[in-house]
Design an enzyme around this catalytic site. Structure first.
Site, short mmCIF file in Angstrom:
data_model
loop_
_atom_site.label_atom_id
_atom_site.label_comp_id
_atom_site.label_asym_id
_atom_site.label_seq_id
_atom_site.Cartn_x
_atom_site.Cartn_y
_atom_site.Cartn_z
N PRO A 49 0.81 -0.54 -0.01
CG PRO A 49 -0.19 -0.69 2.07
CD PRO A 49 1.02 -1.79 0.79
CG ASP A 88 1.10 2.40 5.30
OD1 ASP A 88 0.49 1.96 5.45
OD2 ASP A 88 2.14 2.56 4.80
CD1 TRP A 542 7.92 0.54 9.29
CD2 TRP A 542 7.37 -0.23 7.14
NE1 TRP A 542 8.31 2.00 8.20
CE2 TRP A 542 8.25 1.54 6.96
CE3 TRP A 542 7.02 -1.14 6.36
CZ2 TRP A 542 8.78 1.32 5.90
CZ3 TRP A 542 7.39 -0.10 5.11
CH2 TRP A 542 7.84 0.74 5.03
CD GLN A 577 8.78 -0.72 1.01
OE1 GLN A 577 8.35 -1.34 2.16
NE2 GLN A 577 9.14 0.54 0.70
CD1 TRP A 581 4.28 -3.85 3.57
CD2 TRP A 581 4.56 -4.62 1.42
NE1 TRP A 581 3.25 -4.77 3.52
CE2 TRP A 581 3.54 -5.05 2.05
CE3 TRP A 581 5.17 -5.41 0.17
CZ2 TRP A 581 2.21 -5.96 1.02
CZ3 TRP A 581 3.46 -6.11 -0.34
CH2 TRP A 581 3.27 -6.08 0.04
CE LYS A 614 15.78 6.61 -2.83
NZ LYS A 614 16.03 6.26 -1.79
CE LYS A 617 7.67 14.86 -1.00
NZ LYS A 617 6.41 14.65 -0.36
#
Ligand SMILES: [Zn+2]
Ligand SMILES: [Zn+2]
Length: 1017
Positions: A49, A88, A542, A577, A581, A614, A617
């Site tokens: 999510p 999420d 998480w 992840q 996750w 990478k 923001k």
């Protein structure tokens, strides 16, 4: 029969994609694609999510298209693939955004603002960018059910999470611990080890050597030199919490006599104690006066550095096995409030505790320096070093580059900090985690025992609780009177046990299980009848997302869906992840069911900017990828194709917008051109593929070859996709489309379509090209769902009413082995290489390909000769020679010796000899070819249709005239000319309406004019 729609040679792909989106919407194509596999074997997918409180960035789009490709592919392979979206919604990221909005910086300010209002703001912000997410998801072609997604903050979801925590509680794995945990002073909460693992950065920290003065008997103090334990630290601020110094019991330590550095003039000496193997740490001269074992130092007392209140015994030398001699002095400064090992060893030795730092990471008034009170600990290092220097107990100072953890959300340096926390005992499940990992296929495979496996090997208990507001409330209540704890596993149980039920609305639909309402629910203690209160914490978000496999189905309160959908066949997310996750899924599932929650996991690379950094923001280098969907020369298919073919899915992508257009031009435009070629001629000839049935083995070698290549390609594509080698699958298709289909088959077969009268060979060509295009649509459908749908709609749906209504409802092509002719493919490959060799020979001699030559001789083994001779016509045509001869290898020297033959070795057994001699006839022929090419260029200049007839006027010297007359038929055929006349310059009236150009061919000047010949003129 309805007929193929005509197409634009250069279509507007953006508009096409939008039309396809409408078509899918109108026909509910996604729903049909799932439903028509009712009863089929399931391919189970769980959506990782995303959080919709920020805009989707390129990495999200990459993940979404990879998911889509795999799921469309599996659907076409006959599986039933349900796709439930998920969001999420809890956790710190959401809280931080709201804090920024409200301009608050601490938990106290949030409490003053009001938890109820704060959480309502969090809830509202969660879907702030839902529309952008939904739009981007649809636009890029990701088919997923966004109408009934799972949402981690829904009551049903929370209830399932509560149930699972109670399961863990019942197993005795959920416990309250007082532990030194990684702690973010800004977010004022604990982080779990997998969160910490995401935020390491290399930083320069101070590196200081501090002298701790040993206590000596009063009477000795005057006459003896002072003795110091020399300890090393990179966190000066923790010295305020110093309780002990640790040495290794078995290692050798030395006493060394050194000059008193600070007061050299007094010639006073001092004694330092450190590990013998760390003597390098000393500067200047020294003399070893004594050697002793670490354990000989045990129990020695030293003077406290700073006057900070301490509860209990303290300030003595202890021994510990964790002391290493890799760096420092072999004497370790121990601050139990700020280090995990420190805390454990002090507990074991029954030493005291001192924590002069508050929950925001600032010094309290316990620190005996008023100017440091309230300062953030990391900011105080400089001041502390200064004070140590002033007091003569700083031995030396420098800086040290090391890897230090930062908060993965807010970027603050983490502190190790003793807190009371709730934990899941993952350490005790280590073997189960490893055993379950064994059952999982990792792509790329090295992650299984590498990054992921190592992480499991060293697994820590899961710090579950968060002292925060917006999250799943931890469902544990504690009795105020007798201290008994209980875990509530469902809403019903909560209602049963509650003394009160202070929710805003009584009906379940309006029940809000979040703070602050849940905080006011009091339970009755079953042991003593006292009042039980909930612990104030919420849980790690998480854990929420790790519960998705069962919580998305409200298991166990509803059971059927979960049973059908567990474990997942496939999940994919980005590499970060691995400890996020991918781990939380495995952790939760292992704790509750002790089975792996997924069987295949594909870990994707990150998206970097053009410089290889990478995208993030904070760096401001995030590309607004949604603009690419609507950019001419791009679109969703172009972006998808770029992502799929730029490299292996698990490698980072250096994002480049020009490369998107390049890749589109190479593959997708070539596919379009091939399709456009077919549509154009098939329309002229009213070719109906449904009316012709010609078995492939009855067709020409060229047709059988492309069918063979097609089926070999299908086989290779499926093999690659089954291993998630998406890039290899994509490149195989690209090679087929560009090299085999367009540059070879269609280019070589064009004349077969130009023939005006119907004949068997033309039917074969049409049928073959048609079958290839239909198969290609299906093969490419999961990759580029729009263009393939568009083509399918035209070439299949328009002429077959009973055809499936979308290419995405079709079965994925399976290779027809009976059509694969390996020998034929080999021979064609050899022919292609012979062509390349012949062209090289021409280039070396400076002879253009349009200049016909007399002959080419292929010298090879008898067996090869037989295979290739069937394809001699291709060779003849490609090399533009009048004749192709074959000769056995033993005749090689015969040709090598002849001067007019240019030799090129193709491989060990095969050599090509090209006769490069030219006579008058050949020259004329070359001239005519040059003229034809000019005329064809002129046809393009004035945008004539492929099939338009023309008239030609020319003017040139005798040789030109002679050549034209000799090859008149050829010229007419090639240029679709109805007439070729001399005299352009002479007669003005004749030239009316002609498009004219003056050319230089070799040394000759030639005038050419062409005009569209309209039938009824
Ligand atoms: Zn933080
Ligand atoms: Zn009680």
């Amino acid at each position: 029969m309805a007929y193929f729609k005509s197409e634009a040679q250069r279509p507007n792909f953006i508009q096409q994609e939008e039309e396809i989106l409408e078509l899918w919407d109108r026909n509910k194509t996604f729903e049909h694609s799932v439903d028509r596999r009712e009863g089929c074997e399931k391919f189970i997918f769980v959506e990782g999510p995303p959080t919709a409180n920020g805009l989707p960035h390129p990495g999200h789009i990459l993940t979404r298209v990879v998911k889509d490709l795999v799921l469309r592919y599996k659907t076409m392979c006959g599986f039933r693939v349900e796709r439930k979206a998920g969001w999420d919604t809890h956790g710190l990221p959401v809280e931080i955004e709201v804090e920024k909005e409200l301009g608050v910086n601490s938990k106290r300010e949030i409490e003053e603002y009001g938890v109820e209002k704060f959480n309502r703001k969090c809830k509202d912000s969660v879907f702030r960018y839902e529309k952008e997410w939904v739009n981007a998801t649809k636009r890029v072609g990701f088919w997923i059910d966004m109408d009934s997604p799972y949402v981690t903050s829904d009551n049903e979801y929370i209830e399932s999470v509560w149930w699972s925590l109670k399961e863990i509680w019942n197993k005795g794995l959920l416990y309250r611990g007082h532990k030194v945990v990684p702690y973010c002073p800004r977010c004022e909460t604990t982080l779990s080890s997998h969160e910490v693992a995401q935020g390491y950065k290399d930083v320069e920290d101070p590196s200081i050597y501090v002298k701790f003065k040993l206590r000596q008997a009063k009477e000795q103090e005057q006459e003896q030199e002072p003795v110091f334990m020399l300890a090393w630290t990179t966190t000066p601020w923790t010295l305020f919490g110093n309780i002990a110094l640790a040495v290794h019991p078995e290692h050798t330590y030395v006493k060394v006599e050194v000059k008193w550095k600070e007061k050299a003039d007094e010639k006073k000496k001092e004694i330092l104690i450190l590990a013998e193997s760390r003597l390098d740490a000393l500067e200047g001269e020294y003399e070893i006066t004594e050697r002793l074992r670490g354990k000989d130092l045990e129990g020695k007392e030293y003077e406290q550095l700073f006057d900070v209140p301490v509860e209990g015994k303290s300030h003595r030398v202890i021994t510990a096995d964790f002391v290493t001699l890799d760096e420092g002095t072999g004497v370790v400064h121990i601050a139990p409030a700020f280090g995990e090992d420190d805390y454990e060893v002090c507990k074991e030795k029954r030493l005291g505790f001192s924590q002069p730092v508050d929950s925001k990471g600032r010094f309290t008034s316990e620190v005996p320096f008023p100017d440091l009170e309230g300062a953030f600990v990391k900011d105080a290092d400089k001041r502390i070093i200064e004070m140590l220097g002033q007091r003569g107990i700083l031995y030396k100072e420098s800086t040290h580059l090391h890897s230090y953890p930062f908060c993965w959300r807010c970027g603050s340096p983490l502190l190790y900090y003793a807190r009371e926390s709730w934990f899941i005992g993952m350490k005790s499940l280590r073997d189960n985690l490893l055993a379950n990992n064994e059952k999982i296929n990792w792509y790329p495979s090295h992650l299984k025992y590498g990054r992921f496996g190592n992480f499991l090997e060293n697994i820590e208990d899961w710090a579950l609780s968060r002292e925060r507001f917006w999250g799943t409330p931890l469902n544990i209540w504690i009795c105020e009177k007798c201290g008994v704890e209980c875990c509530v596993g469902s809403i019903e149980e909560l209602k049963e046990r509650a003394k009160n039920f202070p929710f805003p609305q009584e009906s379940d639909a309006n029940l809000d299980l979040h703070r602050p309402y849940i905080d006011d629910v009091l339970l009755k203690c079953e042991e003593c009848g006292g009042v039980m209160r909930r612990v104030k914490d919420v849980i790690d978000c998480w854990y929420d997302s790790g519960s998705a496999p069962f919580a998305q189905w409200h298991y166990p309160f509803e059971t059927e869906k979960f049973k059908q959908n567990f474990p997942a066949s496939f999940i994919t997310e980005a590499i970060d992840q691995t400890r996020g996750w991918f781990y939380s899924l495995l952790g939760v599932s292992t704790a509750i069911f002790d089975v792996p929650p997924y069987l295949n996991v594909l870990s994707l690379g990150h998206i970097l900017d053009e410089k290889g950094v990478k995208m993030s923001k904070s760096k401001g280098n995030v590309v607004d990828i949604t603009s690419i969907f609507n950019k001419e020369g791009a679109g969703a298919d172009a972006l998808r194709w770029y992502f799929f073919t730029v490299g292996p899915p698990w490698e980072d992508i250096r994002f480049s917008e020009p490369a998107i257009a390049e890749r589109q031009k190479k593959s997708l435009n070539t596919l379009w051109n091939s399709y456009f070629f077919f549509i154009t001629y098939a329309s002229i000839d009213k070719f109906n593929p449904n009316a012709k049935k010609i078995p492939v083995d009855k067709r020409s070698a060229m047709d059988r070859w492309i069918m063979s290549r097609l089926n070999s390609t299908i086989k290779g594509v499926i093999e690659a996709l089954e291993r998630f080698e998406i890039h290899l699958a994509g490149r195989r298709i690209e090679d087929f489309v560009v090299d085999d289909l367009s540059n070879w088959y269609i280019r070589r077969s064009r004349r077969r379509f130009w023939v005006t009268e119907e004949n068997f060979d033309k039917d074969c060509a049409y049928l073959t090209l048609y079958e290839v295009l239909v198969a290609l649509c299906k093969l490419l459908a999961p990759f580029v769902p729009f263009i393939t749908e568009h083509i399918y709609q035209n070439i299949v749906r328009t002429i077959s009413e009973d055809a499936l209504e979308s290419v995405h409802l079709c079965d994925y092509p399976s290779p027809d082995e009976s059509l694969v002719e390996a020998k034929l493919e080999d021979s064609m490959d050899l022919v292609a290489r012979l062509v390349e060799a012949g062209r090289r020979a021409r280039a070396d001699e400076g002879i253009k390909i349009r200049q016909p030559l007399k002959a080419v001789v292929v010298v090879c083994e008898a067996e090869k000769m037989e295979e290739v001779s069937g394809l001699a016509a291709i060779l003849q045509d490609e090399l533009n020679v009048h004749e192709v001869q074959f000769a056995d290898v033993n005749r090689k020297s015969e040709f090598s010796d002849m001067e007019n033959y240019k030799q090129v070795d193709v491989n060990d057994e095969t050599t090509l000899f090209l006769d490069v001699s030219l006579d008058k006839g050949l020259r004329e022929e070359g001239l005519v070819r040059d003229l034809v090419r000019r005329v064809q260029g002129m046809r393009k200049d004035i945008d004539l249709e492929y099939t338009a007839k023309i008239r030609i006027l020319y003017e040139g010297d005798e040789e030109v005239k002679e050549a034209i007359n000799r090859f008149l038929d050829y010229i007419c055929e090639e240029t679709l000319a109805a007439s070729v006349e001399e005299g352009m310059q002479i007669s003005e009236s004749k030239r009316e309406g002609f498009y004219e150009k003056k050319w230089k061919i070799g040394k000759k000047e030639v005038y050419l004019g062409i005009k569209h010949e309209i039938w009824n003129e």
